[in-house]
Scaffold this motif. Structure first.
Motif: not given
Ligand code: FES
Lengths: 467, 105
Positions: A359-360, A391-394, A423-424, A429-432
């Motif tokens: 989560r962010i 699926g790599e950018r939210l 960036d996913v 299974g991580t986000m930054a």
């Protein structure tokens, strides 16, 4: 093997029209969307002035999302609507992957309704960086069908467009569905008036001949703002309606109960064979998993967001799950807790048992006011989400609805929204949070604007459907 | 008979327009290029909420966006209110904001 069977050998593999080896818009399968799509270079984002004293109409913003561009993270064009007062909100394409067999049809026109005005705009995106307003359906034409408050726009196969409508012509119940033809003319009502009472979002899964719709409230209830008395009086929804998609009739209604208050966005998994999906119950701050079993549809609470104490609040603050989406590979569910200020990523490989992956925190009541150092303050929490096809950018924006923003985040109207991006990493299974990307809707010539829904020219995780 | 409308904003700004017979407050303001907030124009959304300080109005359509106690407190919906006398109105988006607090705070 012919060239048509193997588009990769086609000399025109990257030509504009025929690079997917089929005739119509979109992609043959969700997997093809992941593999064949190019990274999004522009985003279309709703910008609005309703609910502020800025004397300007709402607009559609074109945001540069190409990291190699000198205008990365900036609004490079705006299509102003002809009238003030629309509250542009959700919008959609004239065609998606459900029409990929339809020769000659293109994903080129955005249907952009005004949630308050009931006016419907058609924007031509033939020039992606410089779209153009080409048609306006005036509210009177919508009211004629005893409908108002347009919400979700889905194209339906063969060029038609269906719009969920939350109220009758007076802004009261019942809502229903308005159908447009492929010339963007009002064709009439899709449903039978009175089939449902409240309406909000919907999604269809044609292979199973099913559509599921959710409930907000009567426009006259939610338009002015959120009032707990209305909740106590039962004026907010908590049901899902299961439709026979071909017949346009309600076959089953599921009452989600107290834990399912205000079920908003409905997202089926993308795989056309799947009978699983998710819906977020905003007020109860839960995510429900719905599925078919033995000809019956069921909905079980799958994620529960605990309320949190806040010094300035008399009551524990609910997360308020306002938006959610499923990645194109159906592996991850993302949702926003607009009041808390976090966006969450769950592994839903087993849809009945989601597992929190990451989560962010950004803005909201508990997230950092300055999620990106040196950049402006962020007030509202994460709200409308959009994910790249791979699926790599939210991406997300921070405004919910002008009157509700004014209650919970008055600064959102005064300072304007932001659009942020993570960036996913789908493998881990991580986000930054991308520290280079902040679109400032507070810094516009007419004054600070709110930002709402986001769409890509080549299809979305929140709208593409497969037959 | 036309009626004089005086608008007062929170920042101290004022404006005066004449409303023709059968014009709503918003229609009169729009015709004279005075920007008031509005949304639905049908009396449902309350975006156009104003506070009537003097004068009286009659409603062209029911003001559904206001609750009875809000009407009693002097709030009016400018998009469906036709002046029946000269009127003085407090306008601007902060008038609407007074109607809807954060209910949990
Ligand atoms: S503009 Fe919606 S009630 Fe007046």
């Amino acid at each position: 093997m012919s060239d048509a069977d193997n588009p990769a050998t086609d000399a025109d593999a990257h030509a504009h029209h025929d690079h997917h080896g089929h005739e119509g818009p979109g992609y043959v399968t969700p997997q093809a969307a992941i593999e064949e799509s190019e990274p999004e270079e522009v985003a279309y984002v709703i910008g609005l002035y309703v609910g502020t004293d800025v004397d300007a109409p709402d607009f559609l913003a074109v945001v540069d999302t190409d990291p190699d561009s000198s205008t990365y993270g900036q609004i490079i064009d705006r299509v102003e609507m002809p009238n003030r007062g629309d509250e542009l909100h959700h919008f959609g394409w004239n065609a998606c992957s459900s029409s990929c067999h339809v020769e000659g049809l293109e994903r080129q026109h955005l249907i952009v309704p005004g949630q308050r005005s009931s006016r419907i705009h058609v924007v031509d995106t033939a020039d992606r960086r410089d779209p153009e307003l080409v048609k306006v359906i005036e509210p009177e034409e919508v009211f004629e069908h005893d409908l108002s408050a347009p919400h979700t726009v889905h194209c339906i196969p063969d060029g038609k467009i269906l719009i969920s409508m939350l109220g009758d012509a007076n802004g009261e119940l019942p809502g229903g569905f308005l159908e447009l033809n492929d010339d963007f003319e009002v064709e009439g009502r899709w449903d039978t008036p009175g089939d449902i009472d409240m309406n909000y979002d919907y999604w269809y899964q044609p292979r199973h001949n099913v559509m599921i719709s959710s409930e907000w409230a009567a426009p006259k209830t939610y338009y002015p703002g959120f009032d707990l008395e209305d909740v106590e009086a039962g004026k907010y929804g908590r049901q899902l309606h299961i439709w026979d998609w071909e017949a346009g009739t309600v076959e089953q209604t599921i009452d989600l109960g107290e834990e399912g208050m205000i079920p908003l966005e409905v997202r089926f998994l993308h795989s056309p064979v799947s009978t699983h999906g998710f819906v977020g119950a905003a007020l109860s701050s839960n995510v429900f998993h719905f599925y078919e079993d033995g000809g019956e549809w069921h909905a079980d609470k799958a994620i529960d967001v605990e309320p949190r104490e806040h010094d300035d609040w008399d009551m524990p603050v609910p997360g308020l799950v306002t938006d959610l989406l499923v990645s194109m590979d159906d592996r991850y569910l993302f949702f926003s807790n607009w009041l808390h200020g976090d966006v969450r990523m769950y592994d839903v490989s087993d849809p009945a048992n989601p597992r929190l992956a990451d989560r962010i925190w950004a803005g909201g009541l508990f997230g950092p006011r300055n999620p990106i150092e040196g950049e402006r303050d962020v007030y509202g929490g994460p709200q409308m989400l959009q994910l790249s096809l791979d699926g790599e950018r939210l991406y997300w924006t921070t405004s919910l609805f002008s009157t509700w923003d004014n209650q919970f985040y008055p600064e959102e109207g005064e300072q304007g929204s932001v659009m942020l991006k993570a960036d996913v990493n789908p493998r881990k299974g991580t986000m930054a949070l991308d520290q280079e990307f902040l679109v400032d809707f507070g810094d516009l010539p007419d004054g600070p604007a709110r930002a709402h829904e986001i769409r890509w020219p080549d299809g979305d995780c929140t709208s593409d459907v497969w037959l | 008979m036309s009626h004089a409308l005086t608008f007062e904003w929170a920042d101290g700004r004022t404006a005066r327009v004449d409303a023709r017979p059968d014009e709503t407050v918003v229609e009169a303001a729009e015709r004279e290029s005075v920007a008031l907030p509005f949304g639905c124009l049908t009396g449902a959304c309350a975006t156009c909420t104003a506070r009537l300080l003097d004068g009286h109005v009659a409603y062209r359509r029911p003001p559904r966006g206001l609750k009875p106690d809000q009407r009693e407190a002097g709030y009016v919906l400018a998009c469906v209110a036709e002046p029946r006398s000269d009127c003085r109105l407090r306008v601007g988006v902060d008038v609407h904001r007074e109607l809807v607090d954060n209910p949990w705070k």
